[in-house]
Design a protein around this motif. Sequence first.
Motif, PDB file in Angstrom:
ATOM      1  N   ASP A 284      41.566  15.852  30.635  1.00 36.49           N
ATOM      2  CA  ASP A 284      40.410  15.440  31.446  1.00 36.49           C
ATOM      3  C   ASP A 284      39.922  16.592  32.340  1.00 36.49           C
ATOM      4  O   ASP A 284      39.012  16.419  33.147  1.00 36.49           O
ATOM      5  N   GLY A 285      40.561  17.754  32.227  1.00 33.39           N
ATOM      6  CA  GLY A 285      40.112  18.926  32.966  1.00 33.39           C
ATOM      7  C   GLY A 285      40.866  19.158  34.266  1.00 33.39           C
ATOM      8  O   GLY A 285      40.639  20.163  34.944  1.00 33.39           O
ATOM      9  N   SER A 286      41.788  18.259  34.614  1.00 33.73           N
ATOM     10  CA  SER A 286      42.532  18.467  35.863  1.00 33.73           C
ATOM     11  C   SER A 286      43.688  19.443  35.650  1.00 33.73           C
ATOM     12  O   SER A 286      44.276  19.497  34.561  1.00 33.73           O
ATOM     13  N   ILE A 287      43.972  20.211  36.705  1.00 32.54           N
ATOM     14  CA  ILE A 287      45.036  21.222  36.618  1.00 32.54           C
ATOM     15  C   ILE A 287      46.055  20.934  37.721  1.00 32.54           C
ATOM     16  O   ILE A 287      45.686  20.783  38.881  1.00 32.54           O
ATOM     17  N   TRP A 288      47.326  20.834  37.337  1.00 29.46           N
ATOM     18  CA  TRP A 288      48.391  20.469  38.275  1.00 29.46           C
ATOM     19  C   TRP A 288      49.374  21.617  38.323  1.00 29.46           C
ATOM     20  O   TRP A 288      50.030  21.913  37.335  1.00 29.46           O
ATOM     21  N   LYS A 289      49.455  22.238  39.500  1.00 33.30           N
ATOM     22  CA  LYS A 289      50.366  23.384  39.617  1.00 33.30           C
ATOM     23  C   LYS A 289      51.709  22.924  40.153  1.00 33.30           C
ATOM     24  O   LYS A 289      51.762  22.053  41.024  1.00 33.30           O
ATOM     25  N   GLY A 290      52.765  23.490  39.634  1.00 36.46           N
ATOM     26  CA  GLY A 290      54.094  23.104  40.092  1.00 36.46           C
ATOM     27  C   GLY A 290      55.092  24.200  39.804  1.00 36.46           C
ATOM     28  O   GLY A 290      54.721  25.344  39.515  1.00 36.46           O
ATOM     29  N   LYS A 291      56.358  23.833  39.876  1.00 38.69           N
ATOM     30  CA  LYS A 291      57.429  24.806  39.665  1.00 38.69           C
ATOM     31  C   LYS A 291      58.149  24.476  38.366  1.00 38.69           C
ATOM     32  O   LYS A 291      58.340  23.304  38.039  1.00 38.69           O
ATOM     33  N   SER A 292      58.575  25.518  37.701  1.00 43.35           N
ATOM     34  CA  SER A 292      59.198  25.287  36.403  1.00 43.35           C
ATOM     35  C   SER A 292      60.707  25.113  36.538  1.00 43.35           C
ATOM     36  O   SER A 292      61.339  25.687  37.421  1.00 43.35           O
ATOM     37  N   PHE A 293      61.282  24.302  35.645  1.00 42.61           N
ATOM     38  CA  PHE A 293      62.740  24.270  35.475  1.00 42.61           C
ATOM     39  C   PHE A 293      62.987  24.043  33.995  1.00 42.61           C
ATOM     40  O   PHE A 293      62.088  23.644  33.257  1.00 42.61           O
ATOM     41  N   GLY A 294      64.222  24.325  33.552  1.00 41.18           N
ATOM     42  CA  GLY A 294      64.488  24.229  32.124  1.00 41.18           C
ATOM     43  C   GLY A 294      63.879  25.408  31.399  1.00 41.18           C
ATOM     44  O   GLY A 294      63.859  26.531  31.911  1.00 41.18           O
ATOM     45  N   ALA A 295      63.330  25.155  30.218  1.00 38.08           N
ATOM     46  CA  ALA A 295      62.821  26.249  29.374  1.00 38.08           C
ATOM     47  C   ALA A 295      61.464  26.742  29.871  1.00 38.08           C
ATOM     48  O   ALA A 295      60.783  26.070  30.638  1.00 38.08           O
ATOM     49  N   VAL A 296      61.098  27.945  29.433  1.00 38.79           N
ATOM     50  CA  VAL A 296      59.766  28.481  29.744  1.00 38.79           C
ATOM     51  C   VAL A 296      58.950  28.556  28.454  1.00 38.79           C
ATOM     52  O   VAL A 296      59.487  28.459  27.363  1.00 38.79           O
ATOM     53  N   GLY A 297      57.638  28.722  28.593  1.00 38.44           N
ATOM     54  CA  GLY A 297      56.775  28.830  27.417  1.00 38.44           C
ATOM     55  C   GLY A 297      55.554  27.952  27.576  1.00 38.44           C
ATOM     56  O   GLY A 297      55.084  27.717  28.705  1.00 38.44           O
ATOM     57  N   THR A 298      55.028  27.469  26.462  1.00 35.35           N
ATOM     58  CA  THR A 298      53.849  26.598  26.479  1.00 35.35           C
ATOM     59  C   THR A 298      54.104  25.431  25.531  1.00 35.35           C
ATOM     60  O   THR A 298      54.606  25.635  24.415  1.00 35.35           O
ATOM     61  N   GLN A 299      53.804  24.233  25.973  1.00 38.11           N
ATOM     62  CA  GLN A 299      53.996  23.030  25.156  1.00 38.11           C
ATOM     63  C   GLN A 299      52.779  22.136  25.300  1.00 38.11           C
ATOM     64  O   GLN A 299      52.225  22.018  26.400  1.00 38.11           O
ATOM     65  N   VAL A 300      52.397  21.498  24.217  1.00 40.42           N
ATOM     66  CA  VAL A 300      51.295  20.541  24.275  1.00 40.42           C
ATOM     67  C   VAL A 300      51.849  19.183  23.833  1.00 40.42           C
ATOM     68  O   VAL A 300      52.585  19.100  22.843  1.00 40.42           O
ATOM     69  N   ALA A 301      51.548  18.141  24.580  1.00 42.84           N
ATOM     70  CA  ALA A 301      52.044  16.800  24.244  1.00 42.84           C
ATOM     71  C   ALA A 301      51.233  15.768  25.007  1.00 42.84           C
ATOM     72  O   ALA A 301      50.428  16.101  25.878  1.00 42.84           O
ATOM     73  N   GLU A 302      51.477  14.507  24.649  1.00 46.84           N
ATOM     74  CA  GLU A 302      50.810  13.390  25.332  1.00 46.84           C
ATOM     75  C   GLU A 302      51.636  13.006  26.558  1.00 46.84           C
ATOM     76  O   GLU A 302      52.853  12.888  26.461  1.00 46.84           O
ATOM     77  N   VAL A 303      50.979  12.794  27.701  1.00 50.80           N
ATOM     78  CA  VAL A 303      51.724  12.439  28.913  1.00 50.80           C
ATOM     79  C   VAL A 303      51.866  10.917  29.008  1.00 50.80           C
ATOM     80  O   VAL A 303      50.871  10.194  28.910  1.00 50.80           O
ATOM     81  N   VAL A 304      53.102  10.454  29.192  1.00 47.62           N
ATOM     82  CA  VAL A 304      53.331   9.025  29.450  1.00 47.62           C
ATOM     83  C   VAL A 304      54.191   8.919  30.699  1.00 47.62           C
ATOM     84  O   VAL A 304      54.974   9.821  30.986  1.00 47.62           O
ATOM     85  N   PHE A 305      54.016   7.835  31.461  1.00 44.82           N
ATOM     86  CA  PHE A 305      54.869   7.693  32.642  1.00 44.82           C
ATOM     87  C   PHE A 305      55.926   6.636  32.400  1.00 44.82           C
ATOM     88  O   PHE A 305      55.690   5.631  31.735  1.00 44.82           O
ATOM     89  N   ASN A 306      57.127   6.909  32.903  1.00 47.48           N
ATOM     90  CA  ASN A 306      58.254   6.001  32.770  1.00 47.48           C
ATOM     91  C   ASN A 306      58.681   5.569  34.175  1.00 47.48           C
ATOM     92  O   ASN A 306      58.884   6.407  35.045  1.00 47.48           O
TER      93      ASN A 306
ATOM     94  N   ILE B 290      49.031  11.606  39.118  1.00 43.85           N
ATOM     95  CA  ILE B 290      48.883  11.682  37.647  1.00 43.85           C
ATOM     96  C   ILE B 290      49.070  10.287  37.038  1.00 43.85           C
ATOM     97  O   ILE B 290      48.322   9.888  36.146  1.00 43.85           O
ATOM     98  N   THR B 291      50.035   9.534  37.550  1.00 43.34           N
ATOM     99  CA  THR B 291      50.285   8.180  37.031  1.00 43.34           C
ATOM    100  C   THR B 291      49.055   7.295  37.197  1.00 43.34           C
ATOM    101  O   THR B 291      48.664   6.562  36.292  1.00 43.34           O
ATOM    102  N   ARG B 292      48.416   7.380  38.370  1.00 40.37           N
ATOM    103  CA  ARG B 292      47.214   6.564  38.604  1.00 40.37           C
ATOM    104  C   ARG B 292      46.114   6.932  37.615  1.00 40.37           C
ATOM    105  O   ARG B 292      45.379   6.087  37.123  1.00 40.37           O
ATOM    106  N   ARG B 293      46.020   8.214  37.346  1.00 34.48           N
ATOM    107  CA  ARG B 293      45.016   8.683  36.387  1.00 34.48           C
ATOM    108  C   ARG B 293      45.304   8.104  34.992  1.00 34.48           C
ATOM    109  O   ARG B 293      44.403   7.621  34.313  1.00 34.48           O
ATOM    110  N   LEU B 294      46.586   8.131  34.605  1.00 31.77           N
ATOM    111  CA  LEU B 294      46.959   7.603  33.286  1.00 31.77           C
ATOM    112  C   LEU B 294      46.722   6.097  33.223  1.00 31.77           C
ATOM    113  O   LEU B 294      46.268   5.561  32.221  1.00 31.77           O
ATOM    114  N   ARG B 295      47.017   5.427  34.349  1.00 38.07           N
ATOM    115  CA  ARG B 295      46.865   3.981  34.385  1.00 38.07           C
ATOM    116  C   ARG B 295      45.394   3.597  34.290  1.00 38.07           C
ATOM    117  O   ARG B 295      45.031   2.604  33.686  1.00 38.07           O
TER     118      ARG B 295
END
Length: 403
Positions: A36-58, A143-148
């Motif tokens: 939707d064009g929104s950009i969320w900046k944060g800190k990384s943990f685990g692996a580095v790189g680039t991944q594309v996937a569908e976001v779901v909230f649990n 992000i959850t509100r956006r998905l909802r």
Amino acid sequence: TYVLKPLAFCSLSQTSQAHLIQRPWKLQDTRLVLEDGSIWKGKSFGAVGTQVAEVVFNTSLTGYQEILTDPSYAGQFVLMTNPHIGNTGVNSGDEESQECHLGGLIIRSLSNCVSNWRAIETLPEYLKRRNVMGIYDVDTRAITRRLREDGSLVGALSTDTSKTDEELLHAARTWEIVGKDLISGVSCTEPYEWKYRTDDEWEFSAEAGKADTEGFHVVAYDFGVKHNILRRLSSYGCKITVVPSNWPASEVIKLNPDGVLFSNGPGDPSAVPYAVDTVKEVTGKIPVFGICMGHQLLGQALGGSTFKMKFGHHGGNHPVRHIQTGRVEISSQNHNYAVDSASLPEGVEVTHINLNDGSCAGISYPAMKAMSLQYHPESSPGPHDADPAFQRFIEMMKENRGH
Ligand SMILES: NC(=O)CC[C@H](N)C(=O)O
């Protein structure tokens, strides 16, 4: 009186050695760009790189390790709405499969210490070893509100500073989960025997505890099976042969098992017609039990259809009603698609409904000794309300044997 001591780096900064200062925290180094064009900046943990996937909230409060190892999350980023994740580390007993197939993990706050007697590793170490990306310190509520409101969104998660926001946005917008076969990427490749039951120290069911071992032979189709499904079947006295998702139905029928289980699995259930054909071929000849993806495949095999939900059900406290008895089960769920109740032909009963939205949560076709659930009877999100489903499958196999 208590005197606040100056921190080491405060005194350093007063000297010419300010350049030696190491901040004890890291700054933003990861971006999640949503379609939707929104950009969320944060800190990384685990692996580095680039991944594309569908976001779901649990919405589960616990169980992040089971979620990380649930193969049904392939192609998805899981955003945990519980803000504090990682505090119980990772242990050797809570694995639902041998790998982490999900796209990545999105959380608010990463626990900076681990405190649990079973823990053998921290969450970031584990994710790094499993090559799974994580992002923390992002506004998971927003992000959850956006998905909802807008429905599930595809995102691109990247630590790669050479990629522009536009490039990541393009990657998110051109990626598609609908219509893809994700099952074949997570299924086993060779049949094997499963031999483990729920450990005595964790067993909670009197029926399962006293079940004869190897009473029934069950063939389990691995569409991305969670180990606890196999453990619970084994605890209820089944001898289990696991077969790959593309294993011919004719070979399974030749084994003359007492029952066949169709497991959970990732992706769009309408994109795997070969699996629907397998279910069709087996059902009616042998008692069958479908769980989640297995339920969606059975629904189609019996003549119904599936559809993609707005943002699905992912959590550990979804109320489901067994229509016949009125009994309500608090269940663990993880699905983005559902069987359309109205599409089911006569003879197929909707046995359970999800009380949050009235969607189909279980079906049965008694004439063919077929039953299935959209949710997870093997899960232990706290309540064990849904576990008796395994007992019902056993009863169905018993009846079929004629005793
Ligand atoms: N857990 C599952 O089996 C999920 C089934 C399917 N992939 C869905 O999202 O609806």
